[in-house]
Design a protein around this motif. Structure first.
Motif, mmCIF file in Angstrom:
data_model
loop_
_atom_site.group_PDB
_atom_site.id
_atom_site.type_symbol
_atom_site.label_atom_id
_atom_site.label_comp_id
_atom_site.label_asym_id
_atom_site.label_seq_id
_atom_site.Cartn_x
_atom_site.Cartn_y
_atom_site.Cartn_z
ATOM 1 N N ALA A 62 1.626 -6.078 0.209
ATOM 2 C CA ALA A 62 0.483 -4.807 0.390
ATOM 3 C C ALA A 62 1.095 -3.761 -0.241
ATOM 4 N N VAL A 63 0.903 -3.210 -1.139
ATOM 5 C CA VAL A 63 1.315 -2.139 -2.065
ATOM 6 C C VAL A 63 0.456 -1.103 -2.096
ATOM 7 N N ASN A 64 0.765 0.334 -1.777
ATOM 8 C CA ASN A 64 0.178 1.328 -1.866
ATOM 9 C C ASN A 64 0.501 2.196 -3.021
ATOM 10 N N GLY A 65 -0.048 2.108 -4.116
ATOM 11 C CA GLY A 65 -0.085 2.874 -5.327
ATOM 12 C C GLY A 65 1.488 2.760 -5.978
ATOM 13 N N GLY A 66 1.925 3.729 -6.606
ATOM 14 C CA GLY A 66 3.404 3.298 -7.340
ATOM 15 C C GLY A 66 3.150 3.154 -8.648
ATOM 16 N N PHE A 67 4.344 2.695 -9.208
ATOM 17 C CA PHE A 67 4.551 2.062 -10.467
ATOM 18 C C PHE A 67 5.085 0.871 -10.602
ATOM 19 N N VAL A 68 4.877 0.006 -11.776
ATOM 20 C CA VAL A 68 5.391 -1.259 -12.024
ATOM 21 C C VAL A 68 6.306 -0.964 -13.459
ATOM 22 N N GLU A 69 7.316 -1.341 -13.360
ATOM 23 C CA GLU A 69 8.397 -1.246 -14.644
ATOM 24 C C GLU A 69 8.932 -2.650 -14.943
ATOM 25 N N VAL A 70 8.459 -3.284 -16.239
ATOM 26 C CA VAL A 70 9.033 -4.122 -16.611
ATOM 27 C C VAL A 70 9.991 -3.918 -17.750
#
Ligand code: ATP
Length: 133
Positions: A62-70
């Motif tokens: 379960a993730v609350n907001g933020g960013f994903v970087e690939v």
């Protein structure tokens, strides 16, 4: 099968480090599935579940907001909070959901309403992810 190295990190430290075949996240723009060879990118995330697949195993966080970087064969998620399904305190999430629902009903103020809506989303996300532990 090719794999991706995944790191899920919060201000409190790492929550998940491992190799997966596919990762699915809820980006602001919608569901985002990432496989090895995906183009490099950065995207903001919604409050939502991250699904990690390897062979027949599936893990949920379960993730609350933020960013994903690939980048290359590496995916990093930087989130305000993140919990694996098996570390979710379900009673706490149910309580948070009830509190948020009663605040939503009683709230006259826009800021309070938005805050309660976000708290409700966090709680419902945790409850949803817990079901997969
Ligand atoms: P609560 O009102 O129960 O604190 P919250 O949504 O306001 O819920 P957050 O501010 O998102 O909580 O998180 C604060 C810290 O508590 C974070 O480290 C988060 O991982 C952890 N946390 C919150 N709820 C749970 C839960 N149900 N199970 C496990 N950890 C939780």
């Amino acid at each position: 099968m090719k794999t991706l190295q995944v790191h899920i990190v919060t201000p409190d430290g790492p929550v998940f480090d491992g190799d997966v075949e596919m990762i699915t996240t809820k980006a602001e723009s919608g569901e985002l599935g990432i496989l090895p060879g995906h183009i490099p990118m950065v995207a903001p995330l919604q409050i939502g579940a991250v699904r990690l697949n390897k062979g027949t195993e599936t893990e949920f966080v379960a993730v609350n907001g933020g960013f994903v970087e690939v980048q290359q064969e590496k995916v990093t998620i930087l989130a305000q909070t993140a919990e694996k399904a098996d570390s979710i305190d379900i009673a706490r999430a149910e309580e948070a959901k009830k509190r948020a629902e009663s605040r939503l009903q009683g709230s006259q103020d826009d800021v309070d309403f938005k805050r309660a809506q976000l708290a409700l989303k966090r709680a419902m996300n945790r409850i949803d992810v817990y079901k997969h532990h």
